[in-house]
Design an enzyme around this catalytic site. Structure first.
Site, short mmCIF file in Angstrom:
data_model
loop_
_atom_site.label_atom_id
_atom_site.label_comp_id
_atom_site.label_asym_id
_atom_site.label_seq_id
_atom_site.Cartn_x
_atom_site.Cartn_y
_atom_site.Cartn_z
CG ASP A 360 -0.35 0.18 2.52
OD1 ASP A 360 0.98 -0.50 2.76
OD2 ASP A 360 -0.58 0.77 3.27
CD GLU A 361 -0.65 4.63 3.11
OE1 GLU A 361 -1.81 5.52 3.38
OE2 GLU A 361 0.09 4.33 3.96
#
Length: 551
Positions: A360-361
């Protein structure tokens, strides 16, 4: 167990052990029946006399447990646990014997009774039996209670354990205390037949932003197991700290694990520590899912080894809370040596099926590099015999066959997620505006964040996982998981205040059938858990949405 840190951690607050109380004489059949009626009919405001109310509270109706069972049939008189009660394991199963010893260990302190465990034949007492209907599956159970006995039947050890947790909730909350209590200890008569809706019912703890000791982790495992949660996701690496020893890259833990948010001492788990967590969880029918977040959220690793950076320069350790600035160097071959080594060592210590690779991210990684990296990271997980799990951004790459994507969005409408689910990727649901346990309850909550909004108890409970992701078959939903991120959390009290009461609702969403998910019913059953949590020493949020009883 050794938890290494730059200085010893603060003493860990232990859960109170179950407590004990004197035996009570078996009541006449008519009086027991009247007690059951009184128990079922009593209201929150109390329409009976004080004495009647006290007696009624000693027999908890079968349908007052959390999560809500599939089938409840009240019938007959309650069973009274007393001085002659034994715990029987009729089939001499080692697994059933282990469950029986766990039950005895729970009940002896509070009841003050001997409760011997025996394999001798007999139809009285508390009976734990492996076998029964195939419909019970690997985690289901049947609990039969009568004047003579309480029998828990299951096909597998997990079912016996879950049945014991139900039995625990059918006894007064004082059963959870560490010293002898007055009782009485009666179990309402009838039958519960119960199986879970979803196979994956999880909780997650972020030990990277703030480090939590082995004792603190065990405490949380005990709390989640009471509500039949069967999966515990440990977020072991992030920008602020690396928390697991890796022999082939030792500075990951010794240097990368030496700090945390705010600049505290950090810490890490030795391999023996991690194995102890895995063992402890397994004894409570909880499977550990380790997460090594990559290619982003990797500053602790990049600071530990300069060669993992594209420019060959190690950044300083990081103690803030911003995200998205770090990335492994995708073009460098040493990056994949690193990934292979870490995955190999973590997989070797993890008997469970899953290994989480984050994903993620990754804002500092180009889309092309992200796809290339996730291809190779997923291959490493498969190489060492594990099923890959990633945050739902994995669906923007190429999820391998059998991969699991963990959804943490807030709308359930992301097309990449829908397409991946239709193509066979299974989903674990963790919508941030529903079951991120680090979200504040209200604007006045002293801990937590609010980027996904305020998440009061009803907001957390009042949704259906099977219908949440639009245009996706319910069969694609593997289950639910409640993440607890630790930017603002550093003690067991912090964990408990943010997790409870919301974690119990997540457990019900994962276990109970869709037709049973009713807020009005749930809030009443949830309220009855308050005294139990107090007896366990759990510091919980007393939401005004729940009619908590006076204690």
């Amino acid at each position: 167990m050794t938890v290494r840190s730059l200085h010893p951690p603060a003493p860990d607050r232990k859960a109170e052990a179950p407590s004990k109380g004197p035996l009570v004489r078996r009541l006449p059949r008519l009086l027991c029946s009247l007690l059951l009626v009184a128990s079922a009919g009593a209201t929150a405001t109390g329409s009976a006399s004080a004495a009647d109310s006290e007696d009624a509270r000693s027999v908890i109706p079968l349908d007052h447990v959390v999560p809500a069972p599939v089938s409840v049939r009240p019938a007959g008189d309650p069973y009274a646990i007393g001085s002659r009660t034994v715990i029987r394991v009729p089939d001499r199963s080692r697994e059933a014997r282990k469950a029986a010893e766990q039950l005895a260990g729970l009940l002896r302190p509070s009841t003050g009774l001997a409760l011997p465990v025996t394999s001798r034949g007999g139809q009285d007492g508390i009976v734990l039996r492996l076998g029964g209907d195939r419909e019970l599956g690997s985690e289901g159970y049947r609990l039969d209670s009568s004047r003579r006995s309480v029998t828990i039947t299951a096909r597998k050890a997990a079912g016996l354990f879950h049945g014991i947790q139900t039995l625990r909730q059918l006894l007064p909350a004082s059963v959870e205390k560490g010293e002898r209590q007055p009782g009485p200890w009666r179990v309402a008569g009838g039958t519960i037949t119960d199986t879970p809706r979803f196979a994956y019912r999880g909780a997650m703890l972020d030990v990277s932003r703030h480090f939590f000791t082995v004792g603190q982790v065990k405490r949380y495992i005990d709390q989640m197991a009471l509500y039949k949660i069967n999966t515990f996701h440990l977020h072991l690496s992030d920008d602020q700290g690396w928390r697991i020893a890796i022999d082939s890259w030792p500075r990951l833990a010794t240097y990368g694990g030496s700090t945390q948010v705010g600049g505290g001492p950090g810490g890490f788990y030795t391999k023996d520590d991690y194995r102890e967590i895995v063992r402890y969880a397994a004894d409570r029918q909880v499977e550990i899912v380790p997460e090594i977040d990559m290619p982003g959220h990797t500053n602790a690793a990049l600071a530990s080894y300069a060669e993992l950076n594209c420019n060959g320069v190690a950044p300083p350790l990081y103690t803030g809370t911003e995200v998205g600035f770090s990335s492994l160097c995708v073009p460098k071959e040493i990056t994949y040596d690193f990934v292979d080594d870490v995955v190999r060592e973590v997989a070797a210590m993890t008997p469970g099926r899953y290994l989480h690779i984050g994903g993620d991210e990754a804002h500092s990684t180009s889309h092309e590099d992200y796809v290339a990296f996730m291809d190779r990271a997923q291959a490493a997980v498969a190489k060492y015999g594990k099923t890959v799990v990633g945050w739902h951004q994995l669906t923007g790459a190429k999820p391998v066959k059998g991969a699991v994507a963990q959804y943490w969005g807030t709308t359930g409408t992301e097309q990449e997620v829908v397409d991946a689910a239709k193509a066979g990727t299974r989903l674990v649901l963790s919508p941030a505006n529903r079951i991120y346990l680090d979200m504040k309850y209200t604007k006045d909550t002293p801990l937590g964040l609010s980027w996904a909004g305020y998440v009061e108890v009803r907001q957390s409970y009042d949704w259906d996982p099977g219908a949440y992701i639009k245009d996706t078959p319910s069969s694609a939903i593997l289950g639910v998981e409640a993440p607890l991120w630790s930017e603002t959390l550093s003690t067991s009290d912090h964990i408990e205040f943010m997790a409870f009461p919301r974690l119990a609702g997540v457990a019900e969403l994962g276990w109970s059938q869709a037709a049973a998910l009713d807020w009005d019913s749930y809030r009443t059953r949830l309220a009855a858990q308050g005294p139990r949590w107090s007896a366990l020493g759990i510091d919980f949020y007393r939401s005004p949405q729940v009619p908590w009883p006076a204690e």
